[in-house]
Design a protein around this motif. Structure first.
Motif, PDB file in Angstrom:
ATOM      1  N   MET A   5       0.743  -1.232  -0.104  1.00 46.28           N
ATOM      2  CA  MET A   5       0.024  -0.066   0.142  1.00 46.28           C
ATOM      3  C   MET A   5       0.953   1.251   0.016  1.00 46.28           C
ATOM      4  O   MET A   5       0.312   2.453  -0.100  1.00 46.28           O
ATOM      5  N   ASP A   6       2.036   1.074   0.107  1.00 44.62           N
ATOM      6  CA  ASP A   6       3.149   2.167   0.290  1.00 44.62           C
ATOM      7  C   ASP A   6       2.627   3.179   1.470  1.00 44.62           C
ATOM      8  O   ASP A   6       2.784   4.303   1.445  1.00 44.62           O
ATOM      9  N   VAL A   7       2.661   2.379   2.433  1.00 47.69           N
ATOM     10  CA  VAL A   7       2.325   3.201   3.759  1.00 47.69           C
ATOM     11  C   VAL A   7       2.996   2.495   4.865  1.00 47.69           C
ATOM     12  O   VAL A   7       3.736   1.240   4.883  1.00 47.69           O
ATOM     13  N   ILE A  25      -8.076   7.940   0.313  1.00 49.35           N
ATOM     14  CA  ILE A  25      -6.687   7.690  -0.304  1.00 49.35           C
ATOM     15  C   ILE A  25      -6.327   6.295   0.261  1.00 49.35           C
ATOM     16  O   ILE A  25      -5.849   5.629  -0.650  1.00 49.35           O
ATOM     17  N   TYR A  26      -6.716   5.889   1.568  1.00 53.07           N
ATOM     18  CA  TYR A  26      -6.171   4.527   1.930  1.00 53.07           C
ATOM     19  C   TYR A  26      -7.157   3.539   1.258  1.00 53.07           C
ATOM     20  O   TYR A  26      -6.518   2.302   0.921  1.00 53.07           O
ATOM     21  N   LYS A  28      -8.144   3.763  -1.822  1.00 52.12           N
ATOM     22  CA  LYS A  28      -7.422   3.469  -3.275  1.00 52.12           C
ATOM     23  C   LYS A  28      -6.049   2.638  -2.974  1.00 52.12           C
ATOM     24  O   LYS A  28      -5.863   1.981  -3.899  1.00 52.12           O
ATOM     25  N   ARG A  29      -5.360   2.903  -2.187  1.00 51.27           N
ATOM     26  CA  ARG A  29      -4.063   2.295  -2.056  1.00 51.27           C
ATOM     27  C   ARG A  29      -4.324   0.814  -1.738  1.00 51.27           C
ATOM     28  O   ARG A  29      -3.595   0.032  -2.169  1.00 51.27           O
ATOM     29  N   GLN A  32      -5.500  -0.931  -5.077  1.00 52.32           N
ATOM     30  CA  GLN A  32      -4.354  -1.038  -5.839  1.00 52.32           C
ATOM     31  C   GLN A  32      -3.252  -2.068  -5.108  1.00 52.32           C
ATOM     32  O   GLN A  32      -2.856  -2.926  -6.004  1.00 52.32           O
ATOM     33  N   ALA A  33      -3.235  -2.301  -4.006  1.00 48.29           N
ATOM     34  CA  ALA A  33      -2.326  -3.333  -3.313  1.00 48.29           C
ATOM     35  C   ALA A  33      -2.938  -4.533  -3.681  1.00 48.29           C
ATOM     36  O   ALA A  33      -2.315  -5.668  -3.951  1.00 48.29           O
TER      37      ALA A  33
END
Length: 66
Positions: A5-7, A25-26, A28-29, A32-33
């Motif tokens: 998730m790039d977090v 935002i989270y 969406k991430r 995507q993940a």
């Protein structure tokens, strides 16, 4: 999952505990993940149901002072 998730792991932990709002935002991430990890719709539905049941259980436990 945090890496996908790039977090940061600390952010993911706060999201899981409900200490941080699960904003668009989270969301969406997360989507995507899941796409990168090739999570099927059936698996995603199962995860959503598990999260829902966990919230219900946690709510019941906090009402009982547990």
């Amino acid at each position: 999952m945090g890496k996908q998730m790039d977090v940061a792991d600390s952010v993911l932990c706060r999201l899981e505990k409900g200490n941080l709002r699960y904003t668009t935002i989270y969301q969406k991430r997360f989507k995507q993940a899941c796409g990168r990890l090739k999570v099927s719709n059936t698996e995603a539905m199962h995860m959503a149901k598990t999260i829902e049941l966990r919230r219900i259980t946690e709510g019941r436990n906090s009402d009982n002072g547990v």
